[in-house]
Design a protein around this motif. Structure first.
Motif, PDB file in Angstrom:
ATOM      1  N   LYS A 212       0.832  -1.213   0.000  1.00 15.65           N
ATOM      2  CA  LYS A 212       0.000   0.000   0.000  1.00 15.65           C
ATOM      3  C   LYS A 212       0.863   1.258   0.000  1.00 15.65           C
ATOM      4  O   LYS A 212       0.661   2.174  -0.814  1.00 15.65           O
ATOM      5  CB  LYS A 212      -0.912  -0.028   1.233  1.00 15.65           C
ATOM      6  CG  LYS A 212      -1.623   1.267   1.540  1.00 15.65           C
ATOM      7  CD  LYS A 212      -2.383   1.140   2.857  1.00 15.65           C
ATOM      8  CE  LYS A 212      -2.749   2.494   3.422  1.00 15.65           C
ATOM      9  NZ  LYS A 212      -3.420   2.386   4.733  1.00 15.65           N
ATOM     10  N   TYR A 213       1.846   1.320   0.884  1.00 13.48           N
ATOM     11  CA  TYR A 213       2.700   2.507   0.972  1.00 13.48           C
ATOM     12  C   TYR A 213       3.561   2.667  -0.280  1.00 13.48           C
ATOM     13  O   TYR A 213       3.758   3.783  -0.778  1.00 13.48           O
ATOM     14  CB  TYR A 213       3.592   2.428   2.214  1.00 13.48           C
ATOM     15  CG  TYR A 213       2.854   2.553   3.523  1.00 13.48           C
ATOM     16  CD1 TYR A 213       1.796   3.435   3.657  1.00 13.48           C
ATOM     17  CD2 TYR A 213       3.223   1.792   4.632  1.00 13.48           C
ATOM     18  CE1 TYR A 213       1.114   3.552   4.866  1.00 13.48           C
ATOM     19  CE2 TYR A 213       2.557   1.904   5.843  1.00 13.48           C
ATOM     20  CZ  TYR A 213       1.498   2.780   5.950  1.00 13.48           C
ATOM     21  OH  TYR A 213       0.829   2.894   7.145  1.00 13.48           O
TER      22      TYR A 213
ATOM     23  N   SER B 189       2.859   1.593  -3.297  1.00 10.42           N
ATOM     24  CA  SER B 189       1.984   2.006  -4.402  1.00 10.42           C
ATOM     25  C   SER B 189       1.683   3.491  -4.335  1.00 10.42           C
ATOM     26  O   SER B 189       1.669   4.185  -5.356  1.00 10.42           O
ATOM     27  CB  SER B 189       0.682   1.201  -4.371  1.00 10.42           C
ATOM     28  OG  SER B 189       0.925  -0.179  -4.532  1.00 10.42           O
ATOM     29  N   LYS B 190       1.438   3.992  -3.136  1.00  4.26           N
ATOM     30  CA  LYS B 190       1.201   5.428  -2.964  1.00  4.26           C
ATOM     31  C   LYS B 190       2.411   6.238  -3.406  1.00  4.26           C
ATOM     32  O   LYS B 190       2.273   7.276  -4.072  1.00  4.26           O
ATOM     33  CB  LYS B 190       0.884   5.736  -1.485  1.00  4.26           C
ATOM     34  CG  LYS B 190      -0.560   5.533  -1.081  1.00  4.26           C
ATOM     35  CD  LYS B 190      -0.756   6.034   0.337  1.00  4.26           C
ATOM     36  CE  LYS B 190      -2.220   5.991   0.734  1.00  4.26           C
ATOM     37  NZ  LYS B 190      -2.415   6.518   2.115  1.00  4.26           N
TER      38      LYS B 190
ATOM     39  N   GLU C 113       3.001   6.324  -7.212  1.00  7.44           N
ATOM     40  CA  GLU C 113       2.085   7.194  -7.942  1.00  7.44           C
ATOM     41  C   GLU C 113       2.730   8.554  -8.206  1.00  7.44           C
ATOM     42  O   GLU C 113       2.461   9.196  -9.228  1.00  7.44           O
ATOM     43  CB  GLU C 113       0.784   7.380  -7.153  1.00  7.44           C
ATOM     44  CG  GLU C 113      -0.242   8.224  -7.858  1.00  7.44           C
ATOM     45  CD  GLU C 113      -1.392   8.619  -6.956  1.00  7.44           C
ATOM     46  OE1 GLU C 113      -2.221   9.436  -7.399  1.00  7.44           O
ATOM     47  OE2 GLU C 113      -1.472   8.134  -5.812  1.00  7.44           O
TER      48      GLU C 113
ATOM     49  N   SER D  11      -7.135  -1.918   0.698  1.00  9.92           N
ATOM     50  CA  SER D  11      -6.462  -0.616   0.634  1.00  9.92           C
ATOM     51  C   SER D  11      -5.280  -0.644  -0.324  1.00  9.92           C
ATOM     52  O   SER D  11      -5.064   0.294  -1.104  1.00  9.92           O
ATOM     53  CB  SER D  11      -5.973  -0.204   2.028  1.00  9.92           C
ATOM     54  OG  SER D  11      -7.057   0.061   2.890  1.00  9.92           O
TER      55      SER D  11
ATOM     56  N   CYS E  27      -4.743   1.636  -3.798  1.00  8.08           N
ATOM     57  CA  CYS E  27      -3.554   2.463  -4.055  1.00  8.08           C
ATOM     58  C   CYS E  27      -2.879   2.072  -5.357  1.00  8.08           C
ATOM     59  O   CYS E  27      -2.425   2.937  -6.118  1.00  8.08           O
ATOM     60  CB  CYS E  27      -2.577   2.335  -2.891  1.00  8.08           C
ATOM     61  SG  CYS E  27      -3.150   3.077  -1.348  1.00  8.08           S
TER      62      CYS E  27
ATOM     63  N   TRP F 289      -4.549   3.507  -8.564  1.00  5.44           N
ATOM     64  CA  TRP F 289      -4.307   4.898  -8.922  1.00  5.44           C
ATOM     65  C   TRP F 289      -3.180   5.032  -9.931  1.00  5.44           C
ATOM     66  O   TRP F 289      -3.139   5.972 -10.733  1.00  5.44           O
ATOM     67  CB  TRP F 289      -3.949   5.723  -7.680  1.00  5.44           C
ATOM     68  CG  TRP F 289      -5.110   6.242  -6.900  1.00  5.44           C
ATOM     69  CD1 TRP F 289      -5.441   5.925  -5.623  1.00  5.44           C
ATOM     70  CD2 TRP F 289      -6.095   7.192  -7.330  1.00  5.44           C
ATOM     71  NE1 TRP F 289      -6.573   6.605  -5.237  1.00  5.44           N
ATOM     72  CE2 TRP F 289      -6.989   7.402  -6.266  1.00  5.44           C
ATOM     73  CE3 TRP F 289      -6.307   7.886  -8.530  1.00  5.44           C
ATOM     74  CZ2 TRP F 289      -8.073   8.261  -6.351  1.00  5.44           C
ATOM     75  CZ3 TRP F 289      -7.395   8.750  -8.607  1.00  5.44           C
ATOM     76  CH2 TRP F 289      -8.258   8.931  -7.527  1.00  5.44           C
ATOM     77  N   THR F 290      -2.224   4.098  -9.897  1.00  5.95           N
ATOM     78  CA  THR F 290      -1.020   4.235 -10.701  1.00  5.95           C
ATOM     79  C   THR F 290      -1.098   3.508 -12.033  1.00  5.95           C
ATOM     80  O   THR F 290      -0.487   3.935 -13.012  1.00  5.95           O
ATOM     81  CB  THR F 290       0.204   3.720  -9.898  1.00  5.95           C
ATOM     82  OG1 THR F 290       0.246   4.403  -8.637  1.00  5.95           O
ATOM     83  CG2 THR F 290       1.494   3.982 -10.630  1.00  5.95           C
TER      84      THR F 290
ATOM     85  N   ARG G 231     -13.270   1.074   2.723  1.00  6.56           N
ATOM     86  CA  ARG G 231     -12.210   0.757   1.765  1.00  6.56           C
ATOM     87  C   ARG G 231     -12.759   0.299   0.426  1.00  6.56           C
ATOM     88  O   ARG G 231     -12.188   0.609  -0.629  1.00  6.56           O
ATOM     89  CB  ARG G 231     -11.264  -0.273   2.373  1.00  6.56           C
ATOM     90  CG  ARG G 231     -10.305   0.362   3.385  1.00  6.56           C
ATOM     91  CD  ARG G 231      -9.848  -0.622   4.450  1.00  6.56           C
ATOM     92  NE  ARG G 231      -8.895  -0.010   5.365  1.00  6.56           N
ATOM     93  CZ  ARG G 231      -9.214   0.829   6.357  1.00  6.56           C
ATOM     94  NH1 ARG G 231     -10.488   1.190   6.528  1.00  6.56           N
ATOM     95  NH2 ARG G 231      -8.293   1.326   7.165  1.00  6.56           N
TER      96      ARG G 231
END
Length: 287
Positions: free
Chosen positions: A66-67, A69-70, A73, A151, A155, A158-159, A221
């Motif tokens: 998750k982190y 992937s964020k 982005e 979650s 994430c 988004w990318t 979520r």
């Protein structure tokens, strides 16, 4: 590699593991995919049931995904010569080579993120179903794995690039389409559990009370996945727009009149309205 192979699986403190995941994400912003090409695959394999982690720690690599992937982005690929030579001194052919290398790295990143989506769906569906056969702390841990997997999936979505439908509208052939279809379906089961009155029987008897905080968070979520879908992958989302509309209006907004709704987290009540607003205001759905 020490962070992934040693700290995430062995560290006792959850706070230290969270900081390790954030550090992995910051490293990935600079070193992925060139210097750390297997990062996402390694984290995913560790988060699978066959990954060897105890149940109470299996959410950790998923949280790291998750982190990461964020952070990816926001990643910017820079055209630069490895030996530091100024770009203006390079021959046109070399500039084309460097440009091709940048595009290859960008494509690898998005392809790797896309490859996470379907396995993450498999994780959350399996853990949700296993909750009905679990008790005590096992149930708590499985619900946590489920929430973090959803979650992480949101994430990653988004990318990745959106894929247009083919002539027959086969959006379900794409990973994003499968995520949107499966998340809407499972979110309906979660909504039934949350909003159905306690004395009416049904799904909620399998879990904690209908207004349980963990189910409320899971509902949030799934709605976030819908928000990502309508914002980032509009054409694919449109294929199942009617199902999502029924979910947020029929099973979400309208159901807020039930006696369980006031006990929900505020975020769980706001997000369906936000998703509905995104749909109503998006030009694609106003035609």
């Amino acid at each position: 590699n020490v962070l992934v192979a040693d700290i995430l699986p062995r560290e006792v403190s959850e706070r230290i593991c969270t900081q390790a995941s954030l550090l992995i994400a910051n490293i990935a912003q600079f070193d992925y995919p060139d210097e750390w090409p297997t990062l996402l695959e390694d984290l995913l394999q560790m988060g699978l049931p066959a990954g060897g982690l105890p149940l109470e720690r299996r959410h950790r690599p998923l949280k790291a995904i998750k982190y990461v992937s964020k952070m990816l982005e926001k990643k910017r690929f820079i055209l630069e010569e490895p030996n530091g030579a100024p770009l203006m001194t390079l021959a046109p052919g070399r500039l084309q080579e460097l440009g091709a290398m940048v595009e290859a790295a960008r494509l690898q990143m998005r392809t790797s993120l896309r490859a996470l989506l379907v396995p993450l769906v498999g994780i959350w569906e399996a853990e949700f179903d296993d909750c009905s056969r679990s008790t005590g702390q096992d149930k708590v841990h499985r619900m946590k794995i489920c929430r973090v997997a959803v979650s992480a999936c949101a994430c990653a979505m988004w990318t990745v690039d959106s894929v247009e439908l083919d002539r027959r509208g086969n959006e379900n052939l794409t990973e994003v389409g499968r995520v949107l279809t499966h998340s809407c379906s499972l979110a309906s089961r979660v909504a039934e559990s949350i909003f159905r009155p306690q004395d009416s029987g049904g799904v909620q008897g399998v879990f904690h009370p209908p207004c349980d905080d963990s189910m409320s968070k899971l509902w949030e979520r799934f709605i976030v996945i819908g928000v990502v879908g309508v914002t980032k992958h509009t054409t694919t989302f449109a294929y199942n727009a009617s199902d999502w509309l029924d979910l947020v209006v029929g099973r979400g907004i309208m159901a807020m009149e039930t006696k369980t709704a006031p006990m929900l987290r505020d975020k769980a009540r706001v997000l369906p309205i936000r998703l509905l607003a995104r749909m109503l205001l998006h030009p694609h759905f106003r035609r």
